[in-house]
Motif scaffolding. Structure first.
Motif, short mmCIF file in Angstrom:
data_model
loop_
_atom_site.label_atom_id
_atom_site.label_comp_id
_atom_site.label_asym_id
_atom_site.label_seq_id
_atom_site.Cartn_x
_atom_site.Cartn_y
_atom_site.Cartn_z
N MET A 89 0.83 -1.21 0.00
CA MET A 89 0.00 0.00 0.00
C MET A 89 0.86 1.26 0.00
SD MET A 89 -3.01 -1.20 2.66
CE MET A 89 -3.87 0.36 2.51
N LEU A 90 1.98 1.21 0.72
CA LEU A 90 2.89 2.34 0.71
C LEU A 90 3.46 2.58 -0.69
CD1 LEU A 90 4.77 1.71 4.07
CD2 LEU A 90 3.33 3.68 3.54
N LYS A 91 3.74 1.50 -1.39
CA LYS A 91 4.24 1.63 -2.76
C LYS A 91 3.18 2.25 -3.66
CE LYS A 91 6.51 -1.89 -4.46
NZ LYS A 91 6.82 -3.31 -4.80
N GLN A 92 1.92 1.90 -3.43
CA GLN A 92 0.84 2.48 -4.23
C GLN A 92 0.72 3.98 -3.98
OE1 GLN A 92 -2.60 0.19 -3.16
NE2 GLN A 92 -2.03 -1.56 -4.43
N LEU A 93 1.18 4.43 -2.81
CA LEU A 93 1.12 5.86 -2.46
C LEU A 93 2.41 6.59 -2.82
CD1 LEU A 93 -0.72 5.65 0.96
CD2 LEU A 93 -1.61 6.61 -1.17
N GLY A 94 3.30 5.93 -3.55
CA GLY A 94 4.46 6.63 -4.10
C GLY A 94 5.81 6.26 -3.56
N LEU A 95 5.86 5.44 -2.49
CA LEU A 95 7.17 5.03 -1.96
C LEU A 95 7.71 3.85 -2.76
CD1 LEU A 95 6.63 5.15 1.92
CD2 LEU A 95 7.50 6.94 0.40
N LYS A 96 9.03 3.78 -2.86
CA LYS A 96 9.66 2.66 -3.53
C LYS A 96 9.78 1.49 -2.54
CE LYS A 96 12.18 5.53 -6.83
NZ LYS A 96 13.51 5.94 -7.36
N GLU A 97 10.19 0.33 -3.04
CA GLU A 97 10.18 -0.88 -2.21
C GLU A 97 11.06 -0.75 -0.97
OE1 GLU A 97 10.95 -5.71 -2.57
OE2 GLU A 97 11.13 -4.41 -4.34
N TYR A 98 12.30 -0.30 -1.13
CA TYR A 98 13.19 -0.20 0.02
C TYR A 98 12.71 0.87 1.00
CZ TYR A 98 16.65 -3.29 -2.18
OH TYR A 98 17.29 -4.37 -2.73
N GLU A 99 12.15 1.94 0.48
CA GLU A 99 11.61 2.99 1.35
C GLU A 99 10.43 2.46 2.15
OE1 GLU A 99 10.67 5.93 -1.53
OE2 GLU A 99 12.75 6.14 -2.18
N SER A 100 9.55 1.71 1.50
CA SER A 100 8.39 1.14 2.18
C SER A 100 8.82 0.17 3.26
CB SER A 100 7.49 0.43 1.16
OG SER A 100 7.03 1.32 0.17
N LYS A 101 9.75 -0.73 2.93
CA LYS A 101 10.20 -1.73 3.89
C LYS A 101 10.91 -1.07 5.07
CE LYS A 101 10.62 -5.76 0.86
NZ LYS A 101 11.51 -6.80 0.32
N TYR A 138 -0.66 12.92 -1.61
CA TYR A 138 -1.49 12.28 -2.64
C TYR A 138 -2.46 13.30 -3.23
CZ TYR A 138 -4.58 8.82 -4.77
OH TYR A 138 -5.33 8.10 -5.66
N VAL A 139 -3.11 14.08 -2.35
CA VAL A 139 -4.05 15.11 -2.83
C VAL A 139 -3.34 16.12 -3.69
CG1 VAL A 139 -5.55 17.00 -2.10
CG2 VAL A 139 -5.65 14.81 -0.91
N GLU A 140 -2.16 16.54 -3.25
CA GLU A 140 -1.39 17.53 -4.01
C GLU A 140 -1.03 16.99 -5.39
OE1 GLU A 140 2.90 19.88 -3.64
OE2 GLU A 140 1.91 19.11 -1.84
N ARG A 141 -0.65 15.71 -5.44
CA ARG A 141 -0.29 15.11 -6.72
C ARG A 141 -1.49 15.01 -7.65
NH1 ARG A 141 3.95 10.06 -5.88
NH2 ARG A 141 5.63 11.25 -4.90
N THR A 142 -2.65 14.61 -7.10
CA THR A 142 -3.84 14.48 -7.95
C THR A 142 -4.30 15.84 -8.47
OG1 THR A 142 -5.25 14.50 -5.96
CG2 THR A 142 -4.65 12.35 -6.87
N GLU A 143 -4.14 16.89 -7.64
CA GLU A 143 -4.52 18.22 -8.10
C GLU A 143 -3.55 18.70 -9.19
OE1 GLU A 143 -7.22 20.02 -7.51
OE2 GLU A 143 -7.90 18.24 -6.43
N SER A 144 -2.28 18.37 -9.03
CA SER A 144 -1.31 18.71 -10.08
C SER A 144 -1.64 17.97 -11.37
CB SER A 144 0.11 18.37 -9.61
OG SER A 144 0.48 19.14 -8.50
N LEU A 145 -2.04 16.71 -11.22
CA LEU A 145 -2.43 15.92 -12.39
C LEU A 145 -3.65 16.53 -13.06
CD1 LEU A 145 -2.22 13.39 -14.18
CD2 LEU A 145 -3.62 12.19 -12.47
N ARG A 146 -4.63 16.95 -12.25
CA ARG A 146 -5.83 17.58 -12.83
C ARG A 146 -5.46 18.81 -13.64
NH1 ARG A 146 -11.02 17.61 -10.80
NH2 ARG A 146 -10.28 16.93 -8.75
#
Length: 264
Positions: free
Chosen positions: A1-13, A79-87
């Motif tokens: 789930m952390l990876k889905q929110l933008g963290l890489k594998e080593y960062e998440s672990k 996440y909100v900031e990224r989605t607004e930037s995407l919009r």
């Protein structure tokens, strides 16, 4: 789930490893997470820059994760900031078909999966200005999110009428929306097909402002697996799909002996 929110594998672990203990060195993190020790420092630097980890400059250095609530709030804000930037980025795309125009009277599209159909439902409900006629064919469709969207529509003076397939579901919706007209629909074929070997259930029929229609269904065997939900969306007053559905819904939604039903 952390990876889905933008963290890489080593960062998440590494973050999970720190979240399991009050504090730890790079060696501790590596032993808990199985992240190579040489890569732990890189992961910690990223986590620290995101506000997820704090560092004590001792010898050896000690690290600790922020509280779970703080971490979740930080990731949510990002996440909100990224989605607004995407919009903003997507809205600024230059169209490549400026000369291409499509008549809305012929607009019919298919939609697959619960997420897409739920999103289109929300769009229609929130965009309605006069009337919403909704038939709910399966209890899983009526969520608290949908109830809140319908309440907001009523606050905008949108007339909301809801039909259900049975009395139990009608009572549930009426309790949640006491100021809404809710009754059992006369459209029996919503849940019971007159055709042999047809176990398809109509999950929802939504007519917004009498000009946009959304119909979705799934098979009875897959009713608990909403990713298999399929739908069609049509818009336009002269659209055949919209016109037919308007008449079917008027017949099945409006109460018996209602003058409007007789006129329909």
């Amino acid at each position: 789930m952390l990876k889905q929110l933008g963290l890489k594998e080593y960062e998440s672990k590494s973050f999970v490893a720190l979240a399991r203990r009050q504090r730890g060195t790079a060696k501790d993190i590596s032993e808990t997470s199985e992240v190579p020790r040489t890569r732990v420092y890189d992961a910690i630097r990223v986590l620290e820059s995101k506000g997820l980890v704090e560092t004590q400059h001792s010898n050896p250095q000690m690290f600790r994760a922020v509280s779970i609530d703080e971490a979740v709030n930080t990731l949510q804000s990002e996440y909100v900031e990224r989605t607004e930037s995407l919009r903003s980025a997507l809205s600024g795309l230059e169209p490549t078909d400026e000369g291409d125009s499509t008549e809305t009277t012929h607009e019919v599209w298919s939609i697959s999966g619960d997420k897409g159909i739920t999103s289109r439902t929300q769009q229609l409900v929130e965009g309605a200005t006069e009337e919403l006629m909704l038939v709910i064919g399966h209890e899983s469709i009526f969520t608290e999110q949908l109830a809140e969207q319908l309440r907001s529509a009523q606050e905008r003076d949108v007339n909301v009428i809801i039909g259900t397939v049975d009395e139990e579901l009608r009572a549930t919706i009426q309790d949640a929306l006491p100021d809404t007209e809710v009754f059992v629909s006369g459209l029996d074929w919503l849940s019971r097909s007159p055709l042999p070997d047809d176990d398809t259930e109509i999950s929802r029929l939504l007519l917004a402002d009498r000009e946009a229609i959304l119909i979705s269904s799934f098979t009875e065997a897959r009713a608990d697996s909403r990713e298999h939900e399929r739908g069609v969306f049509g818009r336009g007053f002269d659209n055949g799909l919209v016109a037919i559905t308007r008449r079917l819904m008027a017949t099945g939604l409006l109460p018996v002996n209602d003058p409007e039903a007789e006129e329909a």
